[in-house]
Scaffold this active site. Structure first.
Site, PDB file in Angstrom:
ATOM      1  N   LYS A   1      13.227 -68.321  14.441  1.00  0.00           N
ATOM      2  CA  LYS A   1      14.469 -68.086  14.037  1.00  0.00           C
ATOM      3  C   LYS A   1      15.551 -69.317  14.506  1.00  0.00           C
ATOM      4  O   LYS A   1      16.288 -69.550  13.844  1.00  0.00           O
ATOM      5  CB  LYS A   1      15.063 -67.067  14.288  1.00  0.00           C
ATOM      6  CG  LYS A   1      15.497 -66.587  15.640  1.00  0.00           C
ATOM      7  CD  LYS A   1      15.893 -64.984  15.590  1.00  0.00           C
ATOM      8  CE  LYS A   1      15.843 -64.517  17.079  1.00  0.00           C
ATOM      9  NZ  LYS A   1      16.547 -65.270  18.097  1.00  0.00           N
TER      10      LYS A   1
ATOM     11  N   ARG B   1      21.188 -57.463  18.115  1.00  0.00           N
ATOM     12  CA  ARG B   1      19.843 -57.184  18.277  1.00  0.00           C
ATOM     13  C   ARG B   1      19.915 -55.581  18.235  1.00  0.00           C
ATOM     14  O   ARG B   1      18.493 -54.994  18.720  1.00  0.00           O
ATOM     15  CB  ARG B   1      19.436 -57.550  19.835  1.00  0.00           C
ATOM     16  CG  ARG B   1      18.726 -59.031  19.551  1.00  0.00           C
ATOM     17  CD  ARG B   1      18.522 -59.373  21.171  1.00  0.00           C
ATOM     18  NE  ARG B   1      17.296 -60.188  21.147  1.00  0.00           N
ATOM     19  CZ  ARG B   1      17.243 -61.673  21.373  1.00  0.00           C
ATOM     20  NH1 ARG B   1      18.479 -62.244  21.448  1.00  0.00           N
ATOM     21  NH2 ARG B   1      16.293 -62.179  21.378  1.00  0.00           N
TER      22      ARG B   1
ATOM     23  N   ARG C   1       5.456 -72.406  24.475  1.00  0.00           N
ATOM     24  CA  ARG C   1       6.936 -72.845  24.326  1.00  0.00           C
ATOM     25  C   ARG C   1       7.278 -73.560  25.890  1.00  0.00           C
ATOM     26  O   ARG C   1       6.855 -72.628  26.939  1.00  0.00           O
ATOM     27  CB  ARG C   1       7.672 -71.722  24.053  1.00  0.00           C
ATOM     28  CG  ARG C   1       9.277 -72.261  23.984  1.00  0.00           C
ATOM     29  CD  ARG C   1       9.689 -71.360  22.866  1.00  0.00           C
ATOM     30  NE  ARG C   1      10.343 -70.256  23.484  1.00  0.00           N
ATOM     31  CZ  ARG C   1      11.458 -69.350  23.091  1.00  0.00           C
ATOM     32  NH1 ARG C   1      11.814 -69.680  21.991  1.00  0.00           N
ATOM     33  NH2 ARG C   1      11.843 -68.379  23.797  1.00  0.00           N
TER      34      ARG C   1
ATOM     35  N   ARG D   1       9.902 -70.726  30.733  1.00  0.00           N
ATOM     36  CA  ARG D   1      10.831 -69.614  30.810  1.00  0.00           C
ATOM     37  C   ARG D   1      10.165 -68.564  31.321  1.00  0.00           C
ATOM     38  O   ARG D   1       9.027 -68.013  30.924  1.00  0.00           O
ATOM     39  CB  ARG D   1      11.975 -69.269  29.714  1.00  0.00           C
ATOM     40  CG  ARG D   1      12.862 -70.411  29.434  1.00  0.00           C
ATOM     41  CD  ARG D   1      13.407 -70.069  28.093  1.00  0.00           C
ATOM     42  NE  ARG D   1      13.730 -68.821  27.566  1.00  0.00           N
ATOM     43  CZ  ARG D   1      14.221 -68.672  26.262  1.00  0.00           C
ATOM     44  NH1 ARG D   1      14.745 -69.597  25.558  1.00  0.00           N
ATOM     45  NH2 ARG D   1      14.253 -67.295  25.901  1.00  0.00           N
TER      46      ARG D   1
ATOM     47  N   ARG E   1       9.924 -57.888  25.155  1.00  0.00           N
ATOM     48  CA  ARG E   1      10.608 -58.622  24.434  1.00  0.00           C
ATOM     49  C   ARG E   1      10.367 -58.158  22.620  1.00  0.00           C
ATOM     50  O   ARG E   1      11.057 -57.564  21.975  1.00  0.00           O
ATOM     51  CB  ARG E   1      11.066 -60.034  24.177  1.00  0.00           C
ATOM     52  CG  ARG E   1      11.632 -60.401  25.546  1.00  0.00           C
ATOM     53  CD  ARG E   1      11.422 -61.762  25.784  1.00  0.00           C
ATOM     54  NE  ARG E   1      12.283 -62.959  24.843  1.00  0.00           N
ATOM     55  CZ  ARG E   1      11.646 -64.075  24.784  1.00  0.00           C
ATOM     56  NH1 ARG E   1      10.736 -64.489  25.432  1.00  0.00           N
ATOM     57  NH2 ARG E   1      12.618 -64.925  24.147  1.00  0.00           N
TER      58      ARG E   1
HETATM   59  P1  AMP Z   1      16.546 -65.413  23.272  1.00  0.00           P
HETATM   60  O1  AMP Z   1      16.979 -66.702  23.942  1.00  0.00           O
HETATM   61  O2  AMP Z   1      17.223 -65.133  21.931  1.00  0.00           O
HETATM   62  O3  AMP Z   1      15.074 -64.890  23.272  1.00  0.00           O
HETATM   63  O4  AMP Z   1      17.361 -64.493  24.518  1.00  0.00           O
HETATM   64  C1  AMP Z   1      16.935 -64.391  25.828  1.00  0.00           C
HETATM   65  C2  AMP Z   1      17.151 -63.244  26.332  1.00  0.00           C
HETATM   66  O5  AMP Z   1      18.779 -62.993  26.556  1.00  0.00           O
HETATM   67  C3  AMP Z   1      16.872 -61.933  25.582  1.00  0.00           C
HETATM   68  O6  AMP Z   1      15.491 -61.605  25.953  1.00  0.00           O
HETATM   69  C4  AMP Z   1      17.747 -60.777  26.366  1.00  0.00           C
HETATM   70  O7  AMP Z   1      17.462 -60.893  27.747  1.00  0.00           O
HETATM   71  C5  AMP Z   1      19.260 -61.631  26.331  1.00  0.00           C
HETATM   72  N1  AMP Z   1      19.684 -61.517  24.926  1.00  0.00           N
HETATM   73  C6  AMP Z   1      19.918 -62.212  23.928  1.00  0.00           C
HETATM   74  N2  AMP Z   1      20.475 -61.933  23.127  1.00  0.00           N
HETATM   75  C7  AMP Z   1      20.804 -60.562  23.141  1.00  0.00           C
HETATM   76  C8  AMP Z   1      21.557 -59.517  22.643  1.00  0.00           C
HETATM   77  N3  AMP Z   1      22.101 -59.616  21.486  1.00  0.00           N
HETATM   78  N4  AMP Z   1      22.019 -58.431  23.408  1.00  0.00           N
HETATM   79  C9  AMP Z   1      21.455 -58.245  24.706  1.00  0.00           C
HETATM   80  N5  AMP Z   1      20.458 -59.169  25.254  1.00  0.00           N
HETATM   81  C10 AMP Z   1      20.331 -60.381  24.662  1.00  0.00           C
END
Ligand code: AMP
Length: 210
Positions: A13, A88, A127, A156, A167
């Site tokens: 995405k 989310r 990744r 990461r 996740r």
């Molecule tokens: P991402 O880079 O989008 O995979 O996000 C990394 C991490 O950030 C996620 O696994 C959550 O811990 C936190 N995170 C990202 N977006 C949200 C959201 N909308 N609500 C709560 N936590 C979030």
């Protein structure tokens, strides 16, 4: 035009979001990145946010609400927005609709990239992030150029197996209901995310322009 892009971690995405932002000249809001910046700041809640992120869990609602609104306010409101990684949860989706309503707007399309868990795990495990620039590479599909020193590439913490599992589970339980709700509302655009990047992008572009 305001777009929301949804997909499990590893659905691609972020890649599509960046292409769409350029194509439609939108403001790009990537919640994961905003939260990682926040977690690296000297804010008193930074460490708490960092712990949630490392475990692959959702950061508390009050924090995401504050961060998203703060960023929206700083952006050019004559342009539309593309939300990546937010909402989310259904609660966040309802909150986002309220925020947009304050600006006299609404989410026009909710794009959902569907990938199997096997594909998502494979992509996420490959990744790597460049420590200094934050640039994301994929050892299989988007390898770093030879000029990049391999020792600067890190995985990461939340791309490690236990966090990936968490996740994906959160996506199924918390985020998938947003997909279902958007479908009911007639704004969902559902796509097979396991095809080549260009093919997916062309389909989104065509459907969004309709
Ligand atoms: P991402 O880079 O989008 O995979 O996000 C990394 C991490 O950030 C996620 O696994 C959550 O811990 C936190 N995170 C990202 N977006 C949200 C959201 N909308 N609500 C709560 N936590 C979030």
């Amino acid at each position: 035009m305001n777009l929301v892009i949804l997909g499990a971690a590893g659905s691609g995405k972020g890649t599509q979001a960046k292409l769409l932002t350029r194509e439609f000249d939108l403001n790009y809001l990537e919640m994961g990145e905003m939260l990682r910046d926040f977690a690296a700041s000297d804010h008193p809640l930074a460490q708490t946010a960092n712990e949630y992120i490392d475990r692959g869990e959702l950061v508390p609602e009050e924090l995401t609400q504050e961060i998203i609104w703060e960023h929206i306010q700083k952006l050019d409101k004559t342009k539309g927005f593309l939300f990546d990684g937010y909402p989310r949860t259904v609660e966040q989706y309802e909150h986002l609709k309220e925020l947009l309503a304050k600006l006299g707007q609404k989410p026009d399309k909710v794009i959902y990239l569907e990938v199997s868990e096997v594909a998502a795990i494979k992509r996420l495990s490959a990744r790597r992030m460049h420590q200094k620039t934050g640039q994301i590479y994929n050892l299989i599909t988007n390898p770093p150029p030879l000029s990049v020193d391999k020792s600067d590439l890190i995985q990461r913490d939340d791309d490690k197996p236990a966090a990936i599992k968490k996740r994906l589970e959160i996506f199924r339980k918390e985020t998938f209901p947003v997909v279902e709700l958007a479908k009911k509302e007639g704004v969902l655009l559902e796509l097979d995310g396991e095809r080549p990047i260009g093919e997916i992008f062309a389909e989104i572009k065509a459907q969004v322009k309709e």
